[in-house]
Design a protein around this motif. Structure first.
Motif, short mmCIF file in Angstrom:
data_model
loop_
_atom_site.label_atom_id
_atom_site.label_comp_id
_atom_site.label_asym_id
_atom_site.label_seq_id
_atom_site.Cartn_x
_atom_site.Cartn_y
_atom_site.Cartn_z
N TYR A 82 0.83 -1.20 0.00
CA TYR A 82 0.00 0.00 0.00
C TYR A 82 0.86 1.25 0.00
CZ TYR A 82 -4.17 -2.75 0.81
OH TYR A 82 -5.20 -3.64 0.67
N ILE A 108 -3.42 3.41 -0.74
CA ILE A 108 -4.14 2.99 0.46
C ILE A 108 -5.53 3.62 0.58
CG2 ILE A 108 -3.08 4.69 2.00
CD1 ILE A 108 -3.07 2.32 4.12
N LEU A 109 -5.67 4.89 0.20
CA LEU A 109 -6.97 5.53 0.35
C LEU A 109 -8.00 5.03 -0.66
CD1 LEU A 109 -6.16 9.20 1.44
CD2 LEU A 109 -6.69 7.19 2.85
N ASN A 110 -7.56 4.29 -1.68
CA ASN A 110 -8.53 3.69 -2.61
C ASN A 110 -9.33 2.59 -1.92
OD1 ASN A 110 -8.04 5.42 -4.69
ND2 ASN A 110 -6.95 3.93 -5.96
N GLU A 111 -8.92 2.19 -0.73
CA GLU A 111 -9.71 1.23 0.04
C GLU A 111 -10.98 1.86 0.57
OE1 GLU A 111 -9.37 -1.94 0.20
OE2 GLU A 111 -7.40 -2.05 -0.76
N ILE A 112 -11.01 3.19 0.69
CA ILE A 112 -12.22 3.85 1.18
C ILE A 112 -12.87 4.75 0.14
CG2 ILE A 112 -11.70 3.69 3.64
CD1 ILE A 112 -10.52 6.49 3.56
N SER A 113 -12.17 5.04 -0.95
CA SER A 113 -12.70 5.88 -2.03
C SER A 113 -11.86 5.64 -3.28
CB SER A 113 -12.61 7.36 -1.63
OG SER A 113 -12.86 8.18 -2.74
N LEU A 137 -5.82 7.02 7.81
CA LEU A 137 -5.24 5.68 7.79
C LEU A 137 -6.07 4.70 8.62
CD1 LEU A 137 -1.45 6.56 8.03
CD2 LEU A 137 -2.71 5.75 6.02
N LYS A 139 -9.30 4.68 9.00
CA LYS A 139 -10.47 4.28 8.20
C LYS A 139 -10.04 3.26 7.11
CE LYS A 139 -12.96 8.59 8.80
NZ LYS A 139 -13.13 9.93 8.28
N ALA A 140 -8.96 3.55 6.42
CA ALA A 140 -8.49 2.66 5.36
C ALA A 140 -8.07 1.30 5.94
CB ALA A 140 -7.34 3.29 4.58
N CYS A 141 -7.39 1.33 7.08
CA CYS A 141 -6.90 0.07 7.67
C CYS A 141 -8.05 -0.78 8.21
CB CYS A 141 -5.88 0.36 8.77
SG CYS A 141 -4.28 0.89 8.11
N ILE A 144 -9.14 -2.61 5.13
CA ILE A 144 -8.14 -3.62 4.79
C ILE A 144 -8.22 -4.81 5.75
CG2 ILE A 144 -5.65 -4.10 4.64
CD1 ILE A 144 -5.35 -1.07 3.82
#
Length: 148
Positions: A82, A108-113, A137, A139-141, A144
């Motif tokens: 990531y 990494i932020l593509n995990e939430i947007s 991070l 929110k993203a983690c 993940i």
């Protein structure tokens, strides 16, 4: 065991936080989390004191982490890589040997947007920048960790 690598520029601000946050959300017997930087500025150094402070605020200890440089062999070692921002994402891809390596790398932020947003580098900002980065991070983690 699944292996996840968090990558930023110097491996002292964003990626150490991402490493600790994700590690706190997964079973350490099932998921190994590490971090690295695409630049060699801080090899062997502790994370930035502001990263240490914001981590401690949320009950995480990153005092045992030491900065290291991302290397080509990380593609063989890790299942998921990531990047914290587009510049580091592109620098990681430059070291990829094949399409399989490239598929491991994500922002990494593509995990939430899916907007290709970058985690801003808080190094030159104030303490609030580290707090903002932590919250992004976190929110993203969470996403993940649920996927793992």
């Amino acid at each position: 065991m699944k292996k996840v690598l968090m990558v930023c520029l110097g491996n002292i601000c964003r990626s150490p936080l991402a490493e600790a946050i994700l590690q706190s959300k997964v079973d350490s017997k099932e998921v190994l989390v590490d971090s690295a930087g695409t630049a060699a500025y801080h090899i062997g150094n502790l994370p930035d004191k502001r990263s240490i402070e914001v981590a401690e605020k949320y009950g995480l200890n990153i005092n045992n982490q030491r900065a290291r440089k991302f290397v080509e062999a990380d593609f063989d070692e890790f299942d998921f890589i990531y990047a914290m921002d587009k510049s580091n994402y592109n620098n990681i891809l430059l070291l990829a040997k094949n399409a399989d390596d490239k598929q491991k790398v994500k922002l990494i932020l593509n995990e939430i947007s899916q907007d290709n947003h970058s985690v801003p580098d808080p190094y030159y900002g104030g303490d609030q920048g580290f707090e903002n980065v932590y919250n992004m991070l976190d929110k993203a983690c969470t996403v993940i960790a649920n996927k793992l």
